[in-house]
Motif scaffolding. Sequence first.
Motif, short mmCIF file in Angstrom:
data_model
loop_
_atom_site.label_atom_id
_atom_site.label_comp_id
_atom_site.label_asym_id
_atom_site.label_seq_id
_atom_site.Cartn_x
_atom_site.Cartn_y
_atom_site.Cartn_z
N ARG A 148 9.68 -3.18 -6.50
CA ARG A 148 10.78 -2.95 -5.55
C ARG A 148 10.80 -4.07 -4.53
O ARG A 148 9.80 -4.75 -4.33
N PRO A 149 11.94 -4.30 -3.84
CA PRO A 149 11.95 -5.34 -2.81
C PRO A 149 10.99 -4.98 -1.67
O PRO A 149 10.82 -3.80 -1.37
N SER A 150 10.39 -5.99 -1.05
CA SER A 150 9.51 -5.74 0.09
C SER A 150 10.29 -5.01 1.18
O SER A 150 11.45 -5.31 1.43
N PRO A 151 9.63 -4.03 1.84
CA PRO A 151 10.35 -3.22 2.85
C PRO A 151 10.52 -3.94 4.18
O PRO A 151 9.56 -4.48 4.73
N THR A 152 11.74 -3.90 4.70
CA THR A 152 12.03 -4.53 5.99
C THR A 152 12.21 -3.48 7.08
O THR A 152 12.45 -3.81 8.22
N MET A 153 12.12 -2.20 6.69
CA MET A 153 12.20 -1.11 7.67
C MET A 153 11.23 0.00 7.24
O MET A 153 10.95 0.15 6.05
N ALA A 154 10.76 0.78 8.21
CA ALA A 154 9.80 1.85 7.92
C ALA A 154 10.39 2.89 6.96
O ALA A 154 9.68 3.47 6.14
N GLU A 155 11.71 3.10 7.04
CA GLU A 155 12.36 4.08 6.15
C GLU A 155 12.14 3.68 4.68
O GLU A 155 11.98 4.54 3.81
N TYR A 156 12.17 2.37 4.41
CA TYR A 156 11.98 1.91 3.03
C TYR A 156 10.55 2.11 2.58
O TYR A 156 10.28 2.41 1.42
N VAL A 157 9.60 1.94 3.52
CA VAL A 157 8.20 2.22 3.19
C VAL A 157 8.06 3.69 2.81
O VAL A 157 7.44 4.04 1.80
N ALA A 158 8.68 4.55 3.61
CA ALA A 158 8.59 5.99 3.36
C ALA A 158 9.17 6.34 1.99
O ALA A 158 8.59 7.12 1.24
N GLU A 159 10.30 5.72 1.64
CA GLU A 159 10.91 5.96 0.31
C GLU A 159 9.92 5.68 -0.82
O GLU A 159 9.82 6.43 -1.77
N ASP A 160 9.23 4.53 -0.70
CA ASP A 160 8.36 4.09 -1.80
C ASP A 160 6.97 4.74 -1.76
O ASP A 160 6.35 4.91 -2.80
N MET A 161 6.48 5.03 -0.56
CA MET A 161 5.06 5.37 -0.39
C MET A 161 4.79 6.80 0.04
O MET A 161 3.62 7.18 0.21
N ASN A 162 5.84 7.59 0.22
CA ASN A 162 5.66 8.95 0.71
C ASN A 162 4.63 9.72 -0.10
O ASN A 162 4.70 9.76 -1.32
N GLY A 163 3.65 10.29 0.59
CA GLY A 163 2.63 11.08 -0.09
C GLY A 163 1.50 10.26 -0.68
O GLY A 163 0.51 10.82 -1.14
N ARG A 164 1.64 8.93 -0.68
CA ARG A 164 0.58 8.09 -1.27
C ARG A 164 -0.31 7.44 -0.23
O ARG A 164 -1.31 6.83 -0.57
N ILE A 165 0.12 7.48 1.04
CA ILE A 165 -0.66 6.82 2.08
C ILE A 165 -0.83 7.76 3.26
O ILE A 165 -0.19 8.80 3.35
N ASP A 166 -1.73 7.36 4.20
CA ASP A 166 -2.10 8.30 5.26
C ASP A 166 -1.21 8.23 6.49
O ASP A 166 -1.08 9.19 7.23
N MET A 167 -0.60 7.05 6.74
CA MET A 167 0.19 6.92 7.98
C MET A 167 1.13 5.73 7.88
O MET A 167 0.83 4.75 7.20
#
Length: 346
Positions: A148-167
């Motif tokens: 996926r494209p590198s995330p430029t906003m926290a919302e995009y991180v949440a889309e890709d990483m939700n449930g896989r990371i701690d914070m």
Amino acid sequence: IYAVIKGDNADEEQIRRAGDILKAGGLVAFPTETVYGLGGDALNPDSSKKIYAAKGRPSDNPLIVHICRWEDIYRIAEPVTEEAERLAEAFWPGPLTMILQKKDTVPKETTGGLDTVAIRFPSHPVARRLIEAAGGFVAAPSANASGRPSPTMAEYVAEDMNGRIDMILDGGAVGIGLESTIVDVSGPEPIILRPGYVTQEMLEKVLGEVELDQTILDGTTALRPKAPGMKYRHYAPKGELSIVEGSAEAVVEHINSLCACAAAEGKKTGVIATDETFARYTADSVKSVGSREDEEAIAHSLYRILREFDDEEVEVMYTESFSSYGMGQAIMNRLLKAAGHRIITV
Ligand code: TXA
Ligand code: MG
């Protein structure tokens, strides 16, 4: 689990909690001046394994170690070459990553089995405070799912990483929008492995001649990129992207006729346009990356636009081409990779 930071003012408590998570072997996504990073303790092999798992990333693709004090480079690299010292003085803290021979302190899990280590001292205040709270060495690839494209906003991180990371530390939109420049200064000749905001011209002002890895802008070469990660199709759009180059007039006309053909086959079409040409395209979805004159604006919006096309399930996409001088080198490198080096010349 999702901490919002207003501007640069993460409160002490949030940073301390995030630092504690990293020290305990957990993963925290955080803003940097380039893109969001997915951090883990760089000196803990289990943390690096967790990063690969969370991203779905092949474990031969090494991670960048982020530091928050110049002198910490000597704790993880040896020898620190004169070129490295001069580049650090000129560009750190900032969007530059340097490759050097690693010390034993850095586990092979972090460097994808290599004897070298990638090191970056970011300028983003939240990143710096987090690295310090974590003990000084944070391994962090871009916080996107692999492909996926590198995330430029926290919302995009949440889309890709939700449930896989701690914070996730949310610091709003990043400043630059493309990943850091990577320079290998471990050998006799400095060489750019990935172009970025710090351009070839800027590096040459400090070091004299600096080479560019030949695979950066040329898809026809049989050579392997020197940065393991650059061999992957990094970001593979869901639809098929092609770059169309030629005079502005001809490009607009050609893209419109290609879109008409695709539409006749029932396919949803998209165009990456510029402010100058935006109004003249007829595709289903037309997005401007900004003015052709403003490379910083183009870099800033490119990944967001590619993500939007994915979300809209656009099937066939065309983009205008850009000069590959200065920051254009980084922009064209990312576009060429997203397009699988498909270029149409009109
Ligand atoms: O701007 C950035 O650099 C962002 C932020 C979070 O700092 N990070 C980032 O990391 O882009 P990542 O993992 O997405 O990209 C790192 C690139 C990969 O292409 C990898 O192969 C290359 O750096 N790399 C890492 N260590 C290397 C080494 N020892 N030798 C050659 N290439 C290396
Ligand atoms: Mg990446």
